[in-house]
Design an enzyme around this catalytic site. Structure first.
Site, mmCIF file in Angstrom:
data_model
loop_
_atom_site.group_PDB
_atom_site.id
_atom_site.type_symbol
_atom_site.label_atom_id
_atom_site.label_comp_id
_atom_site.label_asym_id
_atom_site.label_seq_id
_atom_site.Cartn_x
_atom_site.Cartn_y
_atom_site.Cartn_z
ATOM 1 N N CYS A 122 0.839 -1.204 0.000
ATOM 2 C CA CYS A 122 0.000 0.000 0.000
ATOM 3 C C CYS A 122 0.874 1.255 0.000
ATOM 4 O O CYS A 122 1.517 1.557 -0.999
ATOM 5 C CB CYS A 122 -0.983 -0.036 1.168
ATOM 6 S SG CYS A 122 -2.320 1.161 0.966
ATOM 7 N N HIS A 225 -3.490 -5.014 0.331
ATOM 8 C CA HIS A 225 -2.969 -5.437 1.642
ATOM 9 C C HIS A 225 -2.960 -6.958 1.775
ATOM 10 O O HIS A 225 -3.850 -7.529 2.411
ATOM 11 C CB HIS A 225 -3.833 -4.835 2.762
ATOM 12 C CG HIS A 225 -3.586 -3.395 3.014
ATOM 13 N ND1 HIS A 225 -2.563 -2.945 3.828
ATOM 14 C CD2 HIS A 225 -4.219 -2.290 2.564
ATOM 15 C CE1 HIS A 225 -2.574 -1.625 3.868
ATOM 16 N NE2 HIS A 225 -3.575 -1.197 3.113
ATOM 17 N N GLU A 227 -1.299 -8.693 3.718
ATOM 18 C CA GLU A 227 -1.204 -9.098 5.133
ATOM 19 C C GLU A 227 -2.586 -9.234 5.763
ATOM 20 O O GLU A 227 -2.737 -9.882 6.793
ATOM 21 C CB GLU A 227 -0.334 -8.100 5.924
ATOM 22 C CG GLU A 227 -1.040 -6.854 6.451
ATOM 23 C CD GLU A 227 -1.353 -5.820 5.370
ATOM 24 O OE1 GLU A 227 -1.065 -6.085 4.185
ATOM 25 O OE2 GLU A 227 -1.897 -4.750 5.715
#
Ligand code: MN
Length: 255
Positions: A122, A225, A227
């Site tokens: 990001c 994202h 994660e």
């Protein structure tokens, strides 16, 4: 195994920061460095040993930290001060924190110079771009006509829009797909791409959603994202696995 088990590659993760947090009455005017545990969980799970890089302008210290690292994750966070890409602030600009900018731009430069594997997430993709001379849209909704919604209301575990991946890229060799679905929690995006990077991935509205540096061993930035989704989304997991594999290789070459 007779004590020859390979050490996990050491993965530096950059931080965001807040003023004081719960302890602000004890240390007024001081900051707390933090990052979401999702980043370190993904690194742990895929075979790396995560360690947080504090926010600092001590360049010697950042050099020494990067000397010991085998890979770097540039994380999500606030907007980059447009002054770093030669623009005045527009009305749509969000929160900025110059200390984080200076830390991450320095870490990116050092890591690129050392050819450390870098995964930019990001804001991390935007840091990679700005550190190499690129520019950003300060605010997609007010600057890009007919953009799709990149600031989803749903949390990061939910994928909300498609991205289209160029077949001739490292990212495609990882995913083996030309189209995947990703989450989206950004109101800024790459405007002018740094000359050292190539764009690899776009949304329907023409915005760049990922880029990589073909002259380095592993430098990939994504606007989404991974994660947030790595536990369930196979592509997010593949991305972290590839990054850790590259970091293991970097560790091996160093020893
Ligand atoms: Mn998006």
């Amino acid at each position: 195994m007779k004590g020859t088990k390979m050490m996990r590659p050491l993965i530096g993760i950059t931080c965001s920061r807040v003023v004081g947090g719960a302890w602000s009455q004890n240390s007024p005017g001081h900051f707390m460095d933090y990052t979401f545990d999702e980043y370190s969980s993904a690194v742990h799970h895929c075979g790396g040993a995560p360690i947080l890089i504090p926010t600092t302008q001590n360049h010697e210290s950042l050099q020494s930290i990067c000397e010991r690292l085998n890979g770097v994750v540039l994380t999500g966070g606030p907007d980059i001060d447009p002054h770093f890409y030669g623009e005045e602030p527009l009305s749509g600009l969000g929160e900025i924190d110059e200390a984080i900018d200076l830390t991450e731009l320095a870490v990116a430069k050092i890591a690129l110079k050392k050819d450390l594997p870098i995964l930019g997430i990001c804001r991390g993709l935007q840091v990679l771009n700005v550190s190499e001379g690129g520019t950003l849209y300060q605010d997609i909704p007010s600057q890009v006509k007919e953009s799709i919604n990149h600031l989803q209301k749903k949390d990061k575990r939910v994928n909300t829009h498609n991205v289209h991946i160029d077949g001739n890229t490292v990212l495609h060799s990882i995913f083996k797909r030309k189209k995947i679905r990703v989450n989206s929690r950004h109101h800024q995006a790459i405007k002018d791409l740094a000359s050292s990077l190539i764009a690899t991935t776009w949304t329907q509205d023409g915005l760049i959603e990922a880029a990589e540096n073909p002259s380095k061993s592993f430098v990939i930035g994504v606007q989404w994202h991974p994660e947030g989704t790595w536990e369930k989304d196979p592509f997010s997991k593949k991305l972290f696995h590839s990054f850790i594999r590259a970091s293991k290789l970097a560790a091996k070459q160093k020893s």
